[in-house]
Every structure is written in C-alpha cells, then in structure tokens.
Enzyme design. Structure first.
Site, PDB file in Angstrom:
ATOM      1  N   ASN A 140      -1.943   1.032   2.577  1.00  0.00           N
ATOM      2  CA  ASN A 140      -2.338  -0.331   2.155  1.00  0.00           C
ATOM      3  C   ASN A 140      -1.164  -1.283   1.998  1.00  0.00           C
ATOM      4  O   ASN A 140      -1.303  -2.490   2.213  1.00  0.00           O
ATOM      5  CB  ASN A 140      -3.189  -0.281   0.879  1.00  0.00           C
ATOM      6  CG  ASN A 140      -2.499   0.398  -0.277  1.00  0.00           C
ATOM      7  OD1 ASN A 140      -1.711   1.318  -0.097  1.00  0.00           O
ATOM      8  ND2 ASN A 140      -2.804  -0.037  -1.482  1.00  0.00           N
ATOM      9  N   GLU A 170       0.723   8.131  -8.235  1.00  0.00           N
ATOM     10  CA  GLU A 170       0.093   6.854  -8.568  1.00  0.00           C
ATOM     11  C   GLU A 170      -1.154   6.723  -7.713  1.00  0.00           C
ATOM     12  O   GLU A 170      -1.121   6.805  -6.507  1.00  0.00           O
ATOM     13  CB  GLU A 170       1.053   5.689  -8.295  1.00  0.00           C
ATOM     14  CG  GLU A 170       0.450   4.346  -8.630  1.00  0.00           C
ATOM     15  CD  GLU A 170       0.571   3.369  -7.483  1.00  0.00           C
ATOM     16  OE1 GLU A 170      -0.468   2.733  -7.159  1.00  0.00           O
ATOM     17  OE2 GLU A 170       1.648   3.266  -6.918  1.00  0.00           O
ATOM     18  N   CYS A 229      -4.346  -1.017  -5.172  1.00  0.00           N
ATOM     19  CA  CYS A 229      -4.615  -0.307  -6.421  1.00  0.00           C
ATOM     20  C   CYS A 229      -4.570  -1.251  -7.611  1.00  0.00           C
ATOM     21  O   CYS A 229      -5.176  -0.992  -8.643  1.00  0.00           O
ATOM     22  CB  CYS A 229      -3.607   0.826  -6.597  1.00  0.00           C
ATOM     23  SG  CYS A 229      -1.892   0.289  -6.456  1.00  0.00           S
ATOM     24  N   GLU A 277     -13.856   4.427  -7.620  1.00  0.00           N
ATOM     25  CA  GLU A 277     -12.823   3.526  -7.136  1.00  0.00           C
ATOM     26  C   GLU A 277     -13.358   2.767  -5.927  1.00  0.00           C
ATOM     27  O   GLU A 277     -13.796   3.374  -4.944  1.00  0.00           O
ATOM     28  CB  GLU A 277     -11.581   4.319  -6.730  1.00  0.00           C
ATOM     29  CG  GLU A 277     -10.463   3.487  -6.145  1.00  0.00           C
ATOM     30  CD  GLU A 277      -9.612   2.805  -7.201  1.00  0.00           C
ATOM     31  OE1 GLU A 277      -8.555   2.266  -6.833  1.00  0.00           O
ATOM     32  OE2 GLU A 277      -9.990   2.824  -8.380  1.00  0.00           O
ATOM     33  N   PRO A 324      -1.281   8.300   8.751  1.00  0.00           N
ATOM     34  CA  PRO A 324      -1.250   8.272  10.212  1.00  0.00           C
ATOM     35  C   PRO A 324      -1.588   6.913  10.826  1.00  0.00           C
ATOM     36  O   PRO A 324      -1.046   6.560  11.883  1.00  0.00           O
ATOM     37  CB  PRO A 324      -2.302   9.326  10.607  1.00  0.00           C
ATOM     38  CG  PRO A 324      -2.324  10.275   9.461  1.00  0.00           C
ATOM     39  CD  PRO A 324      -2.106   9.426   8.242  1.00  0.00           C
ATOM     40  N   GLY A 338      -1.564   7.587  -3.494  1.00  0.00           N
ATOM     41  CA  GLY A 338      -2.727   7.808  -2.647  1.00  0.00           C
ATOM     42  C   GLY A 338      -3.972   8.023  -3.467  1.00  0.00           C
ATOM     43  O   GLY A 338      -4.059   7.604  -4.622  1.00  0.00           O
ATOM     44  N   SER A 339      -4.912   8.725  -2.879  1.00  0.00           N
ATOM     45  CA  SER A 339      -6.202   8.936  -3.524  1.00  0.00           C
ATOM     46  C   SER A 339      -6.080   9.949  -4.657  1.00  0.00           C
ATOM     47  O   SER A 339      -5.113  10.719  -4.742  1.00  0.00           O
ATOM     48  CB  SER A 339      -7.221   9.445  -2.501  1.00  0.00           C
ATOM     49  OG  SER A 339      -6.877  10.762  -2.079  1.00  0.00           O
TER      50      SER A 339
END
Length: 446
Positions: free
Chosen positions: A133, A234, A244, A341, A159, A212-213
């Site tokens: 992102n 995070e 985020c 989320e 990727p 990331g997730s």
C-alpha cells in the site's frame, strides 16, 4: 522456478514478469548480505549517515520515475505517489541528521572507581516483509534507521509491487551503498511461506520487521518466536482508503450525527474517481481485484445486516479494480465494516449517546494503531482520547506518521516502534560496558 507478473489495477493488464526466488536463491542472497554486514558496521556512523542522506537525494532525483512506477503497479494517484517519494526522502534526511546522536554511547554514573556506558550496536541482518500500500515509505522508514545503525537488510516485498522493490534496491546502489548492504528478493505468492520460513529460521537472520495483515503478522511472530528472534509487527480515503492509518470507523455523538453524516456523504460523493495518472484524480483503483471483491463482500454483508448506504456501496463497472467511495450509517458493532479490517474507500458511521459510549465503542475493536478525536473543546477531546487504547492519539488532526515521532500499534495492530528515536534503536543491541571497580566482597554478581 516460479514467476511474478505485476498487473496495472486501473486496467487489469499485465505490466512485467520477473523470475521468482526459491529457497536456495533466497539463501544465496542471505549469504551475500550477511557477508557484507561486518564491513558495513565497521564504517564510522557519520559515513553511514552520509550515504543514507545520499539515498534521500537519489529518491528526489528519480521521483518522477518512481512515482510513475508506484502508480502503475498499485494504482496510487500520481500526486500521492510523488508525495510518498518525498516523505521517504525526508525520513532519510531525518536519520542522517539525528541518527548518529541517537546511536551515540551514553555514560552512566555507577561510582567513582568505575566507568560505565551503554552502546547501541548493530545486530546483523534484518529481514523486512513489506506490504504494497505504501511501496516506498514502508520500506524507507524501516531501512534508513536500520542501515544507519550498521545492520544490513533483505527486503521481501509484496509481489504486486515487484518493480518498486527492485527500484528501491537500485536507489541504494545509485546512492553509493555497497551492493549487498540492501537486497530485494522476488518471491511468488505461492512460495512466500516456504521462503520466509527458511529465512527466518536461518541463524544469519537476526530479526524480522513485518508490516502486513494480522494473519501474516501472526505467522511471522510465531516463526520468529520459535527461534527466539526479535520481530517488529504493524498490522480514510487517502491512497484509495488502503492505509492502516486511514480513518475507517467514525464514532459520532447523536447531537451532530445527522448533519455530520449528510455533509460527509456529500463530500465523499464529490471525490473524483478515475485514472490514477490524472492529476485531478482523488480516488484510484484498489491495488488488486481480489481486494476489491473482499471489500464488496464486507459492505454487502453489512447492508444485509441493516447498514444504510449514504453514497457508493459497490464496485464500479468497467475495467480495473475500482470501488465507489462509500459511506455507511446505521452501523452496529457486529457488522463486518466495523468488526473486521476494511482496507479500501469505505467509511462506517456509528452513532453514540455520549463520551462514555464513544470510548466503549472505540475500544471494542481488536486493533489499536491510531485514534483521532475531534471537538471544539480540545481538553475534552484529549481526556476522551486518553481513554482509548491506541499507539497514537491525534486531537483535531488527522492521524499521520512523521519521521520525528515513534510509530506503532497496540493490541492486534502489532508491537515495536518505527520512526523517531525508538525507530533508530529498534534493531540494535543495547550493550552495557563497565570498566574497573572490581567486585566488592560479599556482593552478588547477578
């Protein structure tokens, strides 16, 4: 060997194809980066700071090309992409200016016959697993302080932003850093678990940084924990809502809720959606079609449970992974747009009776990265905000990261801190030195 093909999310058309690394290829890179670390750490910190500053200069010199690459790979509106490159360069400047002081040895008084001090020393090779992102900012805010401290680094980027990952490696080389101080490895999605596990379990990796997730964070933390390695984790319409930090849950008191919702929905409806290369575009595509489809499911299920769509509410027709900027009201705590989320241009408005209920609702989320409280009475807003669990609190201001301030979350948003002085010290060994004084008779040594 697996390949990685990047796709333009505004058209759905392929951009480029890259060979992916298997475990053996990844470990070959690790050997090179591990071998380069002692010589890099041996350079004076002022010299490393000068090279980090040169990275910032290269980012600015190549800003047009890098921003265009970011826009092509993940759909970020080009104006925001240029701003991201500049912010990344600012982080380099900040750590070049302040990092040597942060890392300087500190004397500690422990008696007249003893000299004691604390030094922050590099720990070795740090593996960075980064998201798509903010393809440049996420990496540079980690890399600038980590390399300045004398560590070397391997980047495993998402990727779909492979071109950006390789461009970042090139920027470091163009700035004059030795070739193996910072390396990017390209890993196909199907190979990520195996390659990541092999790297994390290898003794030559000293620590792991992941943004990331929640699922990815849990996997990395588990793998790092098994081998007792440090990890840093995070896990609303900027960047097409794919941030985020973007406000996702709007908790509004009943007395102003109707007017707020009306004005908010009208402003969101006016946002221009379109080609991210157009300077006038406010909302570009989502980064991938599967992400758009997941967001559509969250909105659809929330509406089925009673939420009301004030504007937007669905994917846009035509090519590309576009989703209409959306505002939902009549949202309750059990709806997907609130309890899950949401990572896209969707805002959920929750109406509450008073400050106590606002705090209760805000704290029901299992995440805790940032909170923003708005009120005509700043003292009241600060009092409310202090009762909300989060890594950062902004009063009458939008939550944003700043190289000068620590950044990180609480609860399932992760742990550890990037940026500011804590970010400079996160991947260092706080080593105690004591010279002289002997051992007093009868004193315990532990």
């Amino acid at each position: 060997m697996s390949e990685v093909t990047t796709v333009d999310p505004s058209t759905g058309l392929p951009l480029a194809t890259y060979p992916g690394a298997d475990v053996d290829a990844a470990l070959t890179v690790l050997a090179a980066v591990h071998g380069a670390q002692p010589a890099w750490a041996a350079r004076p910190v002022e010299e490393r700071a000068s090279l980090v500053r040169a990275v910032g200069a290269q980012l600015r010199a190549q800003a047009g090309e890098l921003a265009g690459l970011m826009t092509a790979e993940m759909g970020k509106p080009v104006g925001e992409a240029r701003a991201e490159v500049e912010k990344s360069a600012t982080a380099c400047d900040y750590y070049a200016d302040n990092g040597p002081d942060f890392l300087a040895m500190r004397r500690v008084e422990t008696g007249p016959a003893r000299r004691s001090w604390v030094a922050h020393e590099p720990i070795g090779v740090v593996l960075a697993v980064m998201p798509w992102n903010f393809p440049f900012w996420q990496v540079l805010r980690f890399a600038a302080p980590t390399l300045l401290a004398g560590n070397t680094a391997i980047l495993k980027h998402s990727p779909n932003v492979t071109g950006s990952a390789l461009a970042i490696e090139r920027v470091f080389r163009d700035a004059g850093l030795p070739e193996d101080v910072f390396r990017s490895i390209v890993v196909a999605e199907a190979d990520v678990p195996e390659v990541s596990r092999a790297l994390i379990e290898d003794d030559r990796i000293a620590a792991v940084s992941l943004t990331g997730s929640e699922r990815a964070g849990a996997a990395v933390a588990s793998a790092a924990g098994r081998v007792i390695k440090k990890s840093l984790l995070e896990s609303r319409f900027i960047n097409s809502g794919q941030s985020c930090l973007a406000a996702k849950r709007f908790v509004v008191q009943a007395g102003v809720a109707e007017e707020f919702s009306r004005r908010f929905a009208a402003a969101v409806a006016d946002l221009r959606v379109g080609d991210p290369r157009d300077e006038a575009t406010a909302i570009g595509p989502m980064a991938r079609s599967d992400l758009r489809d997941g967001l559509a499911r969250q909105v659809r299920d929330s509406v089925a449970a009673g939420a009301t769509v004030l504007t937007g509410g669905s994917p846009l027709d035509g090519p590309g992974a576009f989703f209409a900027p959306t505002v939902l009201t009549d949202v309750t705590l059990d709806m997907p747009v609130l309890c899950e989320e949401t990572f896209g241009p969707v805002a959920a408005v929750v109406v509450v009776a008073d400050d106590d209920e606002a705090v209760r609702v805000a704290n029901t989320t299992r995440y805790g990265l940032g909170a923003s409280v708005w009120s005509a009475d700043e003292d009241r807003a600060l009092a409310v905000g202090r009762r909300i669990t989060s890594g950062a609190l902004f009063v009458n201001a939008v939550v944003a990261s700043d190289p000068r301030l620590p950044f990180g979350g609480t609860k399932r948003s992760g742990y550890g801190r990037e940026l500011g002085e804590p970010g400079a010290l996160e991947f260092t060994n706080a080593r105690t030195y004591v010279v002289g004084g002997g051992v007093p008779v009868g004193a315990a040594t532990e």
